[in-house]
Write an enzyme that holds these catalytic residues in place. Structure first.
Site, PDB file in Angstrom:
ATOM      1  N   PRO A 323      36.641  24.325  36.426  1.00 30.55           N
ATOM      2  CA  PRO A 323      35.821  25.422  35.871  1.00 30.55           C
ATOM      3  C   PRO A 323      34.814  25.997  36.860  1.00 30.55           C
ATOM      4  O   PRO A 323      33.607  25.835  36.685  1.00 30.55           O
ATOM      5  CB  PRO A 323      35.129  24.752  34.680  1.00 30.55           C
ATOM      6  CG  PRO A 323      35.028  23.311  35.069  1.00 30.55           C
ATOM      7  CD  PRO A 323      36.207  23.011  35.953  1.00 30.55           C
ATOM      8  N   CYS A 324      35.314  26.696  37.883  1.00 23.60           N
ATOM      9  CA  CYS A 324      34.395  27.316  38.834  1.00 23.60           C
ATOM     10  C   CYS A 324      33.585  28.419  38.156  1.00 23.60           C
ATOM     11  O   CYS A 324      32.557  28.836  38.680  1.00 23.60           O
ATOM     12  CB  CYS A 324      35.144  27.850  40.055  1.00 23.60           C
ATOM     13  SG  CYS A 324      36.468  28.971  39.682  1.00 23.60           S
TER      14      CYS A 324
END
Ligand SMILES: [Zn+2]
Length: 354
Positions: A323-324
């Protein structure tokens, strides 16, 4: 040389644009400019009328520009050495432009009266890539452009009951790979599939064991990512479905519905030990929360390394799963996102409400 080279940082854009306006010869070879309004790419000293800044995209080398769907400019011939245009190279580049979707074989070289090994050597020497790599980059850039521009085709297929990905499959086959029967048995195979989500279509690439790539189809730089993956894994990439792709398709549907927060589809993280470390830290950020690059650098025990952390973040090839999007600026602003800021905003809001 392809792919592993970092993208040109945006701080450079204005400097390069100025160099372009002034046709500064000392910038030759430092960058190439893709012109969105015309679809061509140029060297800094091109004599043609200069594009507006908003229409410019900057690349470190010609192959990156080709992969981004640009064709070489006829005026400044960015694929030729500035002071000398070898006939053989010119003949080949023109032949590709005349038929950019063609796959090249030794037979074709004979028809053009070109010796295959000479062609390979001359291309490699001047551009750091072989002619076949050049032709593939051009073909792939074109096909991905068609895929992106093909929304109406896909909509039409949906309304007539065809599978939404079939247009994609055709285009993808044309660019990426030979049919399975034509591949040698020693060649590793990755399969690529189209996944529709409520935030737009995504592309998933996987082998039989793990997912290697998940990205929004319109993500900037996707072509380079796919090419880097192909080279790193020494694989052929062909359209198809694997168990990990089936799994992520189900999980994404649940994620978007709000009934899933942790993905279980097996993933392959292809990166340096440092990058993998960063990606694992990203996966440890709980849904609904955010961190800054500095927070992440601190949690890695390297508070001064936040730029390197930011780069590793940008090199993530598994959107949503790693989850950048949960990394924002220290001042609370959204920061950047390869898939676009509106998607980032949507994902964060969605995760807060689950
Ligand atoms: Zn030009």
């Amino acid at each position: 040389m392809l792919g592993d080279a970092a993208m040109i940082p945006s701080e450079r854009y204005e400097e390069y644009y100025q160099a372009l306006l002034e046709k500064k010869t000392e910038y030759e070879g430092l960058f190439y400019v893709g012109v969105k309004s015309t679809g061509v790419f140029c060297r800094p000293t091109c004599p043609a009328r200069k594009p507006k800044f908003v229409n410019c995209e900057f690349y470190e080398n010609a192959q990156q520009a080709l992969l981004a769907s640009y064709r070489p400019c006829q005026r400044c011939r960015p694929l030729s050495h500035p002071n000398h245009v070898p006939d053989l190279v010119r003949v080949l580049v023109e032949a590709v432009e005349a038929n950019p979707e063609k796959r090249w074989t030794g037979q074709d070289f004979k028809q053009l009266s070109v010796d295959e090994s000479t062609a390979r050597r001359q291309f490699k020497k001047r551009f750091g890539m072989t002619f076949v790599e050049y032709a593939r980059a051009r073909r792939m850039g074109l096909a991905l452009k068609q895929i992106r521009g093909g929304k109406s085709v896909i909509d039409a297929q949906l309304s007539t009951g065809y599978e939404s990905g079939s247009g994609f499959r055709d285009a993808f086959s044309r660019i990426m790979g030979a049919a399975p029967a034509l591949l040698g048995t020693d060649k590793k195979i990755l399969k690529a599939a189209w996944i529709d989500t409520r935030l737009g279509p995504m592309i998933a690439i996987s082998d039989e064991h793990a997912l290697h790539l998940l990205e929004f189809v319109d993500r900037r730089g996707l072509e380079r990512e796919v090419e880097r993956l192909r080279k790193r894994t020494k694989s052929a990439i062909i359209p198809g479905v694997t168990e990990p792709i089936r799994s992520i398709e189900r999980e994404l549907a649940d994620y978007f519905e709000g009934s899933l927060t942790a993905f279980k589809t097996p993933i392959a993280m292809l990166g340096s030990p440092f990058q993998i470390n960063v990606w694992q830290q990203l996966m440890a950020i709980p849904p609904g929360e955010t961190r800054s690059y500095l927070d992440l650098a601190k949690s890695l025990g390297k508070p001064s390394a936040f730029r390197a952390v930011a780069q590793a973040n940008g090199a993530n090839q598994l959107a949503i799963i790693i989850p950048c999007h949960r990394v924002i600026n220290a001042n609370g602003e959204l920061g950047g996102y390869g898939g676009g800021l509106s998607r980032k905003d949507w994902l964060l809001t969605h995760e807060k409400n689950v």
